[in-house]
Write an enzyme that holds these catalytic residues in place. Structure first.
Site, PDB file in Angstrom:
ATOM      1  N   GLY A 194     -35.799 -19.479  18.276  1.00  0.00           N
ATOM      2  CA  GLY A 194     -35.779 -20.877  18.704  1.00  0.00           C
ATOM      3  C   GLY A 194     -35.964 -20.903  20.198  1.00  0.00           C
ATOM      4  O   GLY A 194     -36.731 -20.103  20.763  1.00  0.00           O
TER       5      GLY A 194
ATOM      6  N   LYS B 288     -15.084 -29.002  24.078  1.00  0.00           N
ATOM      7  CA  LYS B 288     -16.226 -29.158  23.183  1.00  0.00           C
ATOM      8  C   LYS B 288     -15.988 -30.424  22.360  1.00  0.00           C
ATOM      9  O   LYS B 288     -14.833 -30.851  22.202  1.00  0.00           O
ATOM     10  CB  LYS B 288     -16.303 -27.941  22.240  1.00  0.00           C
ATOM     11  CG  LYS B 288     -17.667 -27.697  21.647  1.00  0.00           C
ATOM     12  CD  LYS B 288     -18.498 -26.722  22.454  1.00  0.00           C
ATOM     13  CE  LYS B 288     -19.854 -26.523  21.832  1.00  0.00           C
ATOM     14  NZ  LYS B 288     -20.694 -25.612  22.599  1.00  0.00           N
TER      15      LYS B 288
HETATM   16  P1  NAD Z   1     -32.398 -23.143  18.358  1.00  0.00           P
HETATM   17  O1  NAD Z   1     -31.920 -24.087  17.321  1.00  0.00           O
HETATM   18  O2  NAD Z   1     -33.512 -23.548  19.256  1.00  0.00           O
HETATM   19  O3  NAD Z   1     -32.817 -21.748  17.680  1.00  0.00           O
HETATM   20  C1  NAD Z   1     -32.137 -21.184  16.626  1.00  0.00           C
HETATM   21  C2  NAD Z   1     -33.166 -20.516  15.745  1.00  0.00           C
HETATM   22  O4  NAD Z   1     -32.489 -19.790  14.732  1.00  0.00           O
HETATM   23  C3  NAD Z   1     -34.093 -21.496  15.041  1.00  0.00           C
HETATM   24  O5  NAD Z   1     -35.433 -21.097  15.230  1.00  0.00           O
HETATM   25  C4  NAD Z   1     -33.687 -21.406  13.593  1.00  0.00           C
HETATM   26  O6  NAD Z   1     -34.764 -21.626  12.685  1.00  0.00           O
HETATM   27  C5  NAD Z   1     -33.206 -19.981  13.528  1.00  0.00           C
HETATM   28  N1  NAD Z   1     -32.325 -19.687  12.390  1.00  0.00           N
HETATM   29  C6  NAD Z   1     -31.429 -20.480  11.780  1.00  0.00           C
HETATM   30  N2  NAD Z   1     -30.853 -19.829  10.767  1.00  0.00           N
HETATM   31  C7  NAD Z   1     -31.391 -18.579  10.744  1.00  0.00           C
HETATM   32  C8  NAD Z   1     -31.201 -17.434   9.946  1.00  0.00           C
HETATM   33  N3  NAD Z   1     -30.327 -17.430   8.930  1.00  0.00           N
HETATM   34  N4  NAD Z   1     -31.924 -16.338  10.233  1.00  0.00           N
HETATM   35  C9  NAD Z   1     -32.807 -16.325  11.243  1.00  0.00           C
HETATM   36  N5  NAD Z   1     -33.027 -17.364  12.022  1.00  0.00           N
HETATM   37  C10 NAD Z   1     -32.339 -18.489  11.784  1.00  0.00           C
HETATM   38  O7  NAD Z   1     -31.100 -22.759  19.199  1.00  0.00           O
HETATM   39  P2  NAD Z   1     -31.029 -22.083  20.636  1.00  0.00           P
HETATM   40  O8  NAD Z   1     -30.762 -23.142  21.639  1.00  0.00           O
HETATM   41  O9  NAD Z   1     -32.160 -21.147  20.817  1.00  0.00           O
HETATM   42  O10 NAD Z   1     -29.663 -21.242  20.507  1.00  0.00           O
HETATM   43  C11 NAD Z   1     -29.646 -20.019  19.802  1.00  0.00           C
HETATM   44  C12 NAD Z   1     -28.225 -19.492  19.766  1.00  0.00           C
HETATM   45  O11 NAD Z   1     -27.747 -19.292  21.102  1.00  0.00           O
HETATM   46  C13 NAD Z   1     -27.217 -20.443  19.105  1.00  0.00           C
HETATM   47  O12 NAD Z   1     -26.246 -19.687  18.436  1.00  0.00           O
HETATM   48  C14 NAD Z   1     -26.591 -21.163  20.282  1.00  0.00           C
HETATM   49  O13 NAD Z   1     -25.280 -21.625  19.965  1.00  0.00           O
HETATM   50  C15 NAD Z   1     -26.554 -20.048  21.310  1.00  0.00           C
HETATM   51  N6  NAD Z   1     -26.544 -20.530  22.692  1.00  0.00           N
HETATM   52  C16 NAD Z   1     -27.563 -21.317  23.160  1.00  0.00           C
HETATM   53  C17 NAD Z   1     -27.539 -21.756  24.471  1.00  0.00           C
HETATM   54  C18 NAD Z   1     -28.662 -22.575  25.033  1.00  0.00           C
HETATM   55  O14 NAD Z   1     -28.756 -22.699  26.270  1.00  0.00           O
HETATM   56  N7  NAD Z   1     -29.545 -23.128  24.212  1.00  0.00           N
HETATM   57  C19 NAD Z   1     -26.472 -21.397  25.320  1.00  0.00           C
HETATM   58  C20 NAD Z   1     -25.453 -20.567  24.820  1.00  0.00           C
HETATM   59  C21 NAD Z   1     -25.500 -20.148  23.499  1.00  0.00           C
END
Ligand code: NAD
Length: 367
Positions: free
Chosen positions: A194, A92
C-alpha cells in the site's frame, strides 16, 4: 427501554476493568444521534505532552471490540511517541461503522467538536479508512488536528516518512546481524504494498535488494512488480520462504504461533503496527529462533514525527527526515541493550520508552 439496554450492555463490558488493565487516563464515548456518530477516544498517557494518534473507522462487530482496539492502539502511541523523543502522549480514536456508508461532513464536524471539547488533550490525524478529505472536515471544528494537506499548511501524507524511518530501522538491524548495513542482494519480502510498502520497496530497489511482495490487491501487486521488478508471491508462501528479511507492511499480529513456526529469515523489520500477536510470548519466540526483530512502534514512527512537526508549526519536511534518520541510532541502541540484558528487543524498546515517561514525569511537566 433502549436506554436501559444500553446501560446494561456497557456494564457487561466492564469498561473500567478494561481501562484499568492498560492504565488509561481517560476514555471518552462520543455519541450523536442525528449524524449517527459513535466514537471512542482513548487518552492513554499525557505525561510527555498532549496525546496524539489517528482516528480509525472500522465496522467493529461489537462495542467491546471497538473499546479494546482503541485502548490497545492508544497505549501503543504512548510508547511510540516516547521512544521517538516527541513531546507527545499517546491517544487514538475509533469511529464505529462501515466507512463506505457512514461518512458525512456533519459526522466528521460533530466528531471535531468532541475533540475540541477535550481542549487539546487529544490531537487526531488519519488512520485506517480516514482520508485527508475527512480530516479537513474535522479541522473545521477543532485546531487539534494533524495530517492536513500541504496546501492547507499541513505536512501532507506521512507514509513516505514512515517508509524512510522503517528503512532506517531495517538498515540498523541488518548492520547488527550481518556486520554492515548494505541491503544489496538481500532477499526481502514486503507484505502489503500500500502506501508505506510501496515507498519502502522504492528504497530497497535503490540498494539492489531482491524484492518479494505479497498483497491481497492484484492491481497493486502488478504495479509494484512492473515498476520495481519485484517478484510476486502468494500470501501463505511468504512465511516459509528462504529470505533474509521479512517486512510486514499490511496487518498487525502476523508474528504469531502459526507464522513463527514457519519463518526462516534473519531479520523482521516492517511498518505494520502491533506485529507481535502476543508481545511477550512471540517476542521471546523470535529471540529463541535467533531472528532479530526491529520493534514496530520504534521503526514506524516517521509518520507521527511528521504529524508532530506539523502540529508544533513551522513545518519543514527536511527537518522531519533528519529526525526520522535518528531511528537508525535508536534501533542500534535498542538491539545492543536487548543483547546486553538478554531480553527481547520489544522489551528493550518498552524499557526505554517507559524510562523517558518516568524521568519526565518526575520533573512535573505533565500536560
Ligand atoms: P495501506 O492501506 O495503504 O496499505 C496496506 C496494504 O496491505 C494494502 O495494499 C492492502 O491491500 C494490503 N493488505 C491487506 N491485507 C493483506 C494481507 N492479508 N496480506 C497482504 N497484504 C494485505 O496502509 P499503509 O498506510 O501503507 O500502512 C501499512 C501498515 O503500516 C499498517 O499496518 C499501518 O497501521 C502501519 N503504519 C502506517 C503509517 C503511515 O504513515 N501510513 C504509520 C505507522 C504505521
Amino acid at each position: 427501554m433502549s436506554e436501559v439496554n444500553t446501560i446494561e450492555k456497557v456494564n457487561k463490558l466492564s469498561v473500567f476493568d478494561e481501562v484499568s488493565k492498560l492504565g488509561h487516563e481517560q476514555v471518552v464515548y462520543c455519541y450523536d444521534e442525528p449524524t449517527g456518530l459513535k466514537a471512542i477516544i482513548g487518552v492513554h498517557n499525557t505525561v510527555l505532552g498532549p496525546s496524539l494518534g489517528g482516528t480509525r473507522i472500522w465496522n467493529y462487530q461489537s462495542e467491546e471490540e471497538a473499546l479494546k482496539d482503541v485502548l490497545r492502539l492508544s497505549r501503543g502511541m504512548t510508547f511510540k511517541n516516547a521512544i521517538s523523543g516527541l513531546n507527545l502522549g499517546g491517544g487514538k480514536a475509533v469511529i464505529i461503522g462501515d466507512a463506505a456508508k457512514i461518512k458525512s461532513e456533519a459526522l466528521f464536524r460533530r466528531f471535531g467538536r468532541f475533540i475540541q471539547s477535550l481542549s487539546g488533550r487529544y490531537i487526531t490525524a488519519e488512520d485506517v479508512n480516514m482520508k485527508t478529505s475527512d480530516i479537513e472536515y474535522v479541522a473545521m471544528e477543532t485546531s487539534h488536528v494533524a495530517g492536513l494537506p500541504e496546501v492547507l499548511g499541513g505536512g501532507g501524507d506521512p507514509s513516505p516518512v514512515t517508509a524512510f524511518g522503517t528503512y532506517m530501522g531495517m538498515k540498523a538491524t541488518v548492520k547488527k546481524v550481518y556486520g554492515n548495513d548494505s541491503l544489496e542482494g538481500k532477499k526481502i519480502a514486503v507484505q502489503g504494498v500500500g502506501q508505506v510498502g510501496t515507498y519502502l520497496v522504492e528504497y530497497l530497489k535503490k540498494e539492489n535488494a531482491k524484492i518479494y511482495v505479497s498483497d491481497i490487491d492484484e492491481e497493486k501487486l502488478d504495479r509494484v512488480a512492473k515498476e520495481y521488478g519485484a517478484v510476486v508471491v502468494p500470501e501463505q508462501s511468504l512465511y516459509d520462504m528462504d529470505i533474509d528479511i521479512y517486512a510486514p507492511c499490511a496487518l498487525g499480529a502476523t508474528l504469531n504461533d502459526d507464522t513463527l513456526s514457519q519463518l526462516k529469515c534473519q531479520v523482521v523489520a516492517g511498518a505494520a503496527n502491533n506485529q507481535l500477536a502476543d508481545e511477550r510470548k512471540h517476542g521471546k519466540v523470535l529471540k529463541d529462533k535467533g531472528i532479530v526483530y526491529a520493534p514496530d512502534f520504534l521503526i514506524n514512527a516517521g509518520g507521527v514525527m511528521n504529524c508532530y512537526a506539523e502540529y508544533i508549526g513551522g513545518y519543514k519536511r527536511e527537518k522531519v527526515y533528519k529526525q526520522a534518520e535518528k531511528i537508525y541510532d535508536i534501533t542500534t541502541n535498542i538491539l545492543n541493550t536487548a543483547e546486553k540484558e538478554n531480553i527481547t528487543t520489544h522489551e528493550a524498546a518498552l524499557e526505554l520508552a517507559l524510562k523517558r515517561i518516568s524521568d519526565m514525569g518526575k520533573v512535573k511537566l505533565a500536560f
